[in-house]
Design a protein around this motif. Structure first.
Motif, PDB file in Angstrom:
ATOM      1  N   GLU A 297       0.828  -1.214   0.000  1.00 36.40           N
ATOM      2  CA  GLU A 297       0.000   0.000   0.000  1.00 36.40           C
ATOM      3  C   GLU A 297       0.858   1.258   0.000  1.00 36.40           C
ATOM      4  O   GLU A 297       0.564   2.222  -0.722  1.00 36.40           O
ATOM      5  N   ASN A 298       1.923   1.272   0.795  1.00 31.22           N
ATOM      6  CA  ASN A 298       2.824   2.427   0.826  1.00 31.22           C
ATOM      7  C   ASN A 298       3.535   2.608  -0.510  1.00 31.22           C
ATOM      8  O   ASN A 298       3.700   3.740  -0.987  1.00 31.22           O
ATOM      9  N   LEU A 299       3.954   1.498  -1.116  1.00 31.61           N
ATOM     10  CA  LEU A 299       4.637   1.554  -2.402  1.00 31.61           C
ATOM     11  C   LEU A 299       3.707   2.118  -3.481  1.00 31.61           C
ATOM     12  O   LEU A 299       4.089   3.026  -4.231  1.00 31.61           O
ATOM     13  N   ILE A 300       2.500   1.598  -3.543  1.00 31.24           N
ATOM     14  CA  ILE A 300       1.544   2.072  -4.543  1.00 31.24           C
ATOM     15  C   ILE A 300       1.254   3.558  -4.325  1.00 31.24           C
ATOM     16  O   ILE A 300       1.289   4.348  -5.276  1.00 31.24           O
ATOM     17  N   GLY A 301       0.992   3.953  -3.084  1.00 28.48           N
ATOM     18  CA  GLY A 301       0.719   5.365  -2.799  1.00 28.48           C
ATOM     19  C   GLY A 301       1.862   6.269  -3.194  1.00 28.48           C
ATOM     20  O   GLY A 301       1.661   7.318  -3.824  1.00 28.48           O
ATOM     21  N   THR A 302       3.074   5.861  -2.843  1.00 29.50           N
ATOM     22  CA  THR A 302       4.261   6.658  -3.170  1.00 29.50           C
ATOM     23  C   THR A 302       4.454   6.771  -4.672  1.00 29.50           C
ATOM     24  O   THR A 302       4.667   7.876  -5.198  1.00 29.50           O
ATOM     25  N   LEU A 303       4.368   5.650  -5.382  1.00 31.80           N
ATOM     26  CA  LEU A 303       4.621   5.668  -6.825  1.00 31.80           C
ATOM     27  C   LEU A 303       3.505   6.375  -7.593  1.00 31.80           C
ATOM     28  O   LEU A 303       3.768   7.037  -8.598  1.00 31.80           O
ATOM     29  N   GLU A 304       2.263   6.260  -7.126  1.00 28.87           N
ATOM     30  CA  GLU A 304       1.173   6.982  -7.787  1.00 28.87           C
ATOM     31  C   GLU A 304       1.365   8.487  -7.628  1.00 28.87           C
ATOM     32  O   GLU A 304       1.135   9.247  -8.564  1.00 28.87           O
ATOM     33  N   GLU A 305       1.807   8.902  -6.441  1.00 28.55           N
ATOM     34  CA  GLU A 305       1.983  10.328  -6.171  1.00 28.55           C
ATOM     35  C   GLU A 305       3.219  10.910  -6.843  1.00 28.55           C
ATOM     36  O   GLU A 305       3.172  11.984  -7.440  1.00 28.55           O
ATOM     37  N   LEU A 306       4.342  10.205  -6.757  1.00 26.66           N
ATOM     38  CA  LEU A 306       5.619  10.764  -7.203  1.00 26.66           C
ATOM     39  C   LEU A 306       6.026  10.375  -8.623  1.00 26.66           C
ATOM     40  O   LEU A 306       6.805  11.085  -9.253  1.00 26.66           O
TER      41      LEU A 306
END
Length: 129
Positions: free
Chosen positions: A16-25
């Motif tokens: 979940e953290n990886l997806i959130g980070t990559l979607e945002e950045l």
């Protein structure tokens, strides 16, 4: 344009953290995820031309990310597969590259490099664009 990405990671918090980070950045669009080798191989086989990037952990609830890498060997040359693992030793990096990984990143200290890799893929010209 978002980079259509499939995630193979069995730790829900990391995923979940990886997806959130990559979607945002890095402008990725998560198409889905798998926690096991068989789930990943099944999804990838059924969605051959639908993804542009797959991010694979080596240690999964069932099977291994190495099996997922092998299953991706016949992919389209424009599709990328990268490994993101806590076990990114020199020997394991070499093995992953031999199995067709485009890059290997260590979860503990190379997340920024993964983000940069994804951004570079997003900015690269794509067919039909």
């Amino acid at each position: 344009m978002d980079l259509r990405t499939y995630i193979v990671e069995d730790n829900a918090t990391i995923r979940e953290n990886l997806i959130g980070t990559l979607e945002e950045l890095a402008s990725i669009k998560a198409l889905g995820w798998a926690e096991t080798e068989n789930e990943a191989k099944s999804w990838l086989a059924g969605n051959e031309g639908q993804w542009e990037l797959t991010i694979v952990d080596l240690f999964l609830k069932q099977g291994s990310g190495l099996g997922v890498l092998e299953a991706c060997r016949g992919r389209n040359p424009k599709q990328r597969v990268v490994v993101l693992s806590n076990y990114a030793t020199a020997d394991m990096r070499k093995r992953c590259l031999q199995l067709g990984a485009d890059a290997v990143f260590d979860k503990s200290n190379e997340i920024d490099a993964l983000v940069e890799y994804c951004i570079a893929l997003c900015e690269a010209p794509r067919p039909g664009a």
